[in-house]
Design an enzyme around this catalytic site. Structure first.
Site, PDB file in Angstrom:
ATOM      1  N   HIS A 307       0.870  -1.196   0.000  1.00 23.35           N
ATOM      2  CA  HIS A 307       0.000   0.000   0.000  1.00 23.35           C
ATOM      3  C   HIS A 307       0.897   1.234   0.000  1.00 23.35           C
ATOM      4  O   HIS A 307       1.945   1.256   0.623  1.00 23.35           O
ATOM      5  CB  HIS A 307      -0.895   0.008   1.253  1.00 23.35           C
ATOM      6  CG  HIS A 307      -2.022   0.981   1.145  1.00 23.35           C
ATOM      7  ND1 HIS A 307      -1.843   2.328   1.335  1.00 23.35           N
ATOM      8  CD2 HIS A 307      -3.325   0.813   0.835  1.00 23.35           C
ATOM      9  CE1 HIS A 307      -2.992   2.956   1.167  1.00 23.35           C
ATOM     10  NE2 HIS A 307      -3.918   2.053   0.864  1.00 23.35           N
ATOM     11  N   ASP A 364      -7.531  -4.693  -0.773  1.00 23.87           N
ATOM     12  CA  ASP A 364      -8.104  -5.108  -2.064  1.00 23.87           C
ATOM     13  C   ASP A 364      -7.979  -6.618  -2.265  1.00 23.87           C
ATOM     14  O   ASP A 364      -8.850  -7.244  -2.874  1.00 23.87           O
ATOM     15  CB  ASP A 364      -7.387  -4.366  -3.204  1.00 23.87           C
ATOM     16  CG  ASP A 364      -7.486  -2.862  -3.053  1.00 23.87           C
ATOM     17  OD1 ASP A 364      -6.440  -2.185  -3.082  1.00 23.87           O
ATOM     18  OD2 ASP A 364      -8.611  -2.377  -2.849  1.00 23.87           O
TER      19      ASP A 364
HETATM   20  C1  MLT Z   1      -8.341   3.771  -0.296  1.00 25.40           C
HETATM   21  O1  MLT Z   1      -8.922   3.216   0.661  1.00 25.40           O
HETATM   22  O2  MLT Z   1      -8.766   4.806  -0.865  1.00 25.40           O
HETATM   23  C2  MLT Z   1      -7.117   3.100  -0.842  1.00 25.40           C
HETATM   24  O3  MLT Z   1      -6.479   2.371   0.169  1.00 25.40           O
HETATM   25  C3  MLT Z   1      -6.159   4.021  -1.561  1.00 25.40           C
HETATM   26  C4  MLT Z   1      -5.520   5.117  -0.759  1.00 25.40           C
HETATM   27  O4  MLT Z   1      -5.858   5.388   0.406  1.00 25.40           O
HETATM   28  O5  MLT Z   1      -4.625   5.764  -1.358  1.00 25.40           O
END
Ligand code: MLT
Length: 428
Positions: A307, A364
């Site tokens: 992430h 995800d």
């Molecule tokens: C989200 O929950 O929007 C995703 O993890 C992406 C992010 O936070 O950049």
């Protein structure tokens, strides 16, 4: 004395204020930098740049902390309903009994969409991706409720627009799914809860006596909560910048849906399952693909790992992992694609290559697994993310309006041709 930052440019020293947030985060306020120095800053992707101050969501990527309005995500996912969390994000506090009753009742009675919208569904190709349908449908709601286009509308109109969005997005999502299948629509049932109603609209048919499995319903409630907000992610920033031009809320949310569709953002959960299906169909075994992922000369990369903000683990992934294990066990799901997922998860959690690079299974990865186990079709995964993220987008848009944030208009460093004169075509 408050902290300041000093920079030296062309031998001259400049002092910039430092601001500190309620959780000790610090930022150098450069809002007057260009006027003071003639310089701007450059930060492609804004990885080091804050776009705003916000009181909605706090996350700590190093410690794996995520809180909505101060409440830890672990407690909300375990104890709250999605509508409670939606209210918390948008209005700042958990609703009391009367507030929750009013909010729930209002949402329940706005779930229908105008029958004229059926014509839009019929105009799409039968294999149209539901995210493309949804982005169009949500934007078109601004034409059915033109009062929403007035940037100076009274608060009660904004609240009605907020309730209409929360209520109608699941209906539009389920109708997009049914339209693609060529199945008859199942209309909203006001006797059901928010998540039960969505499951019934998705899988209920006049010809079947679809019964809602409480395990599936609980898992869906948890998934929507875990996706509800994530501070200034790509789609939330999109909603803010579109809304900062005083575009109406429907159009701002439609833009957020479009941004979320990308495989680098909300589309990642669909890409995870497509990757697992490719590995299964290839048949050469998981190790082949793990080796490809490690091979710098190979373009293949694992989807659903690591992430950009969480360096060690995504707190949402830990919660969804347990929910996925519980759902798979409770439903007795036997799916070779999900078997590959469990093998890949084990590799990623043990293999030094992945551990050293923080390539752990993320939200995800597990949401793709659990949506598949719940019977949600792959192309609807990102739609599920959008339904969960909607209250977060609305909260971010509302805060931007209430704080009087200016129109978003970043600067640039020009690297193109210098001044030159026009040359007629015959002389080029
Ligand atoms: C989200 O929950 O929007 C995703 O993890 C992406 C992010 O936070 O950049």
């Amino acid at each position: 004395m408050s902290e300041t930052a000093r920079i030296i440019l062309n031998g001259q020293e400049y002092e910039l204020p430092v601001i500190e947030g309620s959780e000790g985060e610090k930022a150098i306020d450069i809002s007057k930098l260009r006027g003071m120095t003639g310089y701007i800053t450059l930060d492609s992707g804004f990885k080091n740049t804050g776009s705003t101050k916000s009181a909605i969501t706090f996350l700590d990527g190093e410690k794996g902390i995520l809180r909505y309005r101060g409440y830890p995500i672990e407690q909300l996912a375990e104890k709250a309903s999605f509508l409670e969390v939606a209210y918390l994000l948008m209005y700042g506090e958990l609703p009391n009994a009367d507030q929750l009753s009013y909010f729930t009742d209002s949402i329940t009675h706005h779930t229908l969409v105008h029958e004229d919208m059926r014509r839009f569904f019929e105009a799409f190709p039968t294999d149209a991706h539901p995210m493309g349908i949804l982005s169009s449908m949500i934007s078109s709601l601004s034409t059915f409720y033109p009062e929403s286009q007035n940037p100076n509308r009274p608060f009660k109109d904004i609240e009605l627009t907020i309730h209409r969005l929360i209520a109608k997005l699941p209906t539009l999502a389920a109708q997009a799914y049914k339209n693609n299948l060529g199945h008859p629509l199942t209309y909203p049932d006001n006797k059901l809860s928010y998540t039960e109603n969505f499951l019934n609209m998705m899988f209920g048919l006049p010809s079947n006596d679809y019964t809602i499995d409480p395990i599936v319903n609980d898992a869906l409630n948890k998934l929507l909560i875990l996706h509800a907000d994530h501070e200034q992610n790509c789609s939330a920033s999109t909603v803010r910048i579109v809304g900062s031009s005083q575009a109406n809320l429907y159009s701002s949310i439609s833009a957020g849906i479009a941004a979320l569709w990308g495989p680098l953002h909300g589309g990642a959960n669909q890409a995870v399952i497509e990757m697992l299906e490719t590995i299964r169909e290839d048949g050469s075994g998981l190790q082949t693909w793990v080796d490809k992922a490690k091979d710098k000369t190979d373009s293949f990369r694992l989807m659903g790992f690591g992430h950009r903000v969480y360096k060690n683990f995504d707190p949402r992934a830990k919660i969804i992992k347990k929910a996925a294990d519980d759902v798979l066990a409770a439903l007795g799901v036997n799916d070779p694609v999900l078997d590959i997922a469990k093998e890949l998860e084990e590799v990623a959690l043990k293999d030094e290559y992945f551990v050293a690079r923080g390539l752990y299974p993320n939200v995800d990865f597990y949401s793709g697994i659990i949506y598949r186990a719940l019977g949600i079709p792959t192309e609807m995964f990102t739609v599920m993310f959008a339904i969960g993220r909607l209250p977060g987008w609305i909260a971010q848009w509302k805060e931007m309006i209430e704080n009087g944030d200016p129109i978003g208009r970043p600067r640039q460093i020009y690297t193109g041709a210098n001044a030159r004169d026009y040359v007629p075509v015959e002389n080029r």
